[in-house]
Design an enzyme around this catalytic site. Structure first.
Site, short mmCIF file in Angstrom:
data_model
loop_
_atom_site.label_atom_id
_atom_site.label_comp_id
_atom_site.label_asym_id
_atom_site.label_seq_id
_atom_site.Cartn_x
_atom_site.Cartn_y
_atom_site.Cartn_z
N CYS A 65 -3.32 6.72 -5.25
CA CYS A 65 -3.05 5.29 -5.09
C CYS A 65 -1.59 4.96 -5.47
CB CYS A 65 -4.01 4.42 -5.90
SG CYS A 65 -3.91 2.68 -5.42
N CYS B 68 0.86 -1.18 0.00
CA CYS B 68 0.00 0.00 0.00
C CYS B 68 0.90 1.23 0.00
CB CYS B 68 -0.91 -0.02 1.23
SG CYS B 68 -2.05 1.37 1.23
O1 PYC Z 1 -1.81 3.67 -2.09
O2 PYC Z 1 -1.27 1.70 -2.84
C1 PYC Z 1 -2.06 2.47 -2.31
C2 PYC Z 1 -3.39 1.97 -1.92
C3 PYC Z 1 -3.90 0.72 -2.13
C4 PYC Z 1 -5.18 0.70 -1.58
C5 PYC Z 1 -5.41 1.95 -1.04
N1 PYC Z 1 -4.30 2.70 -1.25
#
Ligand code: PYC
Length: 324
Positions: free
Chosen positions: A239, A89
């Site tokens: 993300c 994450c």
């Molecule tokens: O930032 O990799 C990330 C992530 C995955 C799920 C929520 N954030």
């Protein structure tokens, strides 16, 4: 259980800093991946109790700190959301780095964190800013088309960025905050269509993250994204693992050179700065830089007579740790 809450580019992380003994599985010995699997199978109440109402909400990602297999690492970390564990994450890693800095456990400099899918390197620049060199990322399928209910034919790429992603260049509607409920519904339909079509990651892994891309608002960003995470929550940040998957696709298309800057904008307008270097196994090694801020320190209580001690609607209400 004592937790520290942070957000990274808007996306929340809840790091457990005390209370590991309350885990029913005890995690035991073995690799971090084995311990994460045990946590997923045996500690479902922890996910619902920490990350759903009344103590949390479903966009929260939990971070369980544990001893690393590799003593050169600062810590091991198992990330999880309300429906299960997450391999890596990106926002959570930046959140854990800011949390450890807040606790005085790490200082600016380079630190290694071990995750169930590999070791990542964290360059803590100041109390809030960190650049994460992620696990090697790569695209496995390009231009895959599926028929999604209510959307028709949807085309995208399958890529690994520490989690499995389906990246759609065309969003079904503009990437604006007022469209978040409709985008969430559309992305969920794409996820179902992929599963029904048998389209998966390596070893048949479920593609559980769906990304839509569109034009950015910020002048320096390469694109804006919307990411649906496993379960029903969307990522408020760009993300980290999704941006890694995006870089892998750009690199595979010859659209981004090693070392070149890519700014990824999220659905709420927050950004990560990213670049990559070639990986040892034919993929790329992405670096994602962002900021996290600690927003709270909380001691959570689990009264045995609280009917919602494991979360509203939790299937883990009685027995096991849910009764603690
Ligand atoms: O930032 O990799 C990330 C992530 C995955 C799920 C929520 N954030």
């Amino acid at each position: 259980m004592r937790v520290i809450d942070s957000h990274t580019a808007g996306e929340p992380t809840r790091t457990i800093v005390e209370g590991g003994p309350y885990l029913d599985s005890g995690l035991g010995a073995g690799t971090l991946a084995e311990r994460a699997a045990r946590f997923e199978a045996g500690d479902g109440w922890v996910r619902s109790a920490l990350l759903t109402e009344p103590r949390g909400f479903d966009a929260m990602v939990g971070a369980l700190l544990c001893p690393p297999d590799d003593p050169a690492c600062e810590t091991g970390v198992i990330f999880f959301n309300p429906v299960g564990k997450i391999g890596m994450c990106g926002h959570g890693t930046i959140g854990v780095a800011a949390t450890l800095a807040f606790l005085g456990r790490i200082a600016p400099g380079t630190h290694r964190f071990e995750t169930p899918v590999g070791i990542v390197s964290v360059d803590l620049r100041d109390a809030n800013t960190a650049a994460v060199e992620n696990v090697e990322s790569y695209r496995t399928q390009a231009g895959v088309t599926v028929e999604a209910e209510g959307l028709g034919r949807v085309t995208g790429d399958v890529a690994w960025g520490g989690n499995w992603f389906f990246l759609c260049q065309e969003a079904p509607l503009p990437l604006a905050m007022e469209n978040i409920p409709a985008l969430t519904e559309a992305a969920a339909r794409v996820r179902i269509a992929l599963a029904q079509a048998g389209i998966a990651g390596d070893d048949g892994s479920e593609i559980d993250h769906i990304e839509f891309f569109g034009p950015p608002v910020s002048a320096d960003a390469g694109s804006r994204n919307f990411t649906l995470c496993p379960g029903g929550a969307y990522d408020r940040s760009p993300c980290g693992t999704g941006t890694s998957a995006k870089l892998a696709c750009l690199a595979a298309d010859g659209a981004l050179a090693p070392g070149a800057l890519w700014v990824q904008e999220s659905i709420i307008g927050s950004t990560y700065r990213a670049h990559y270097r070639p990986g040892a196994r034919g993929g790329i090694v992405p670096t994602i830089e962002g900021q996290a801020f600690v927003v709270g320190e909380t001691r959570l209580h689990f009264a045995p007579d609280d009917p919602y001690r494991a979360g509203i609607g939790s299937p883990f209400l009685v027995g096991g740790g849910g009764g603690r």
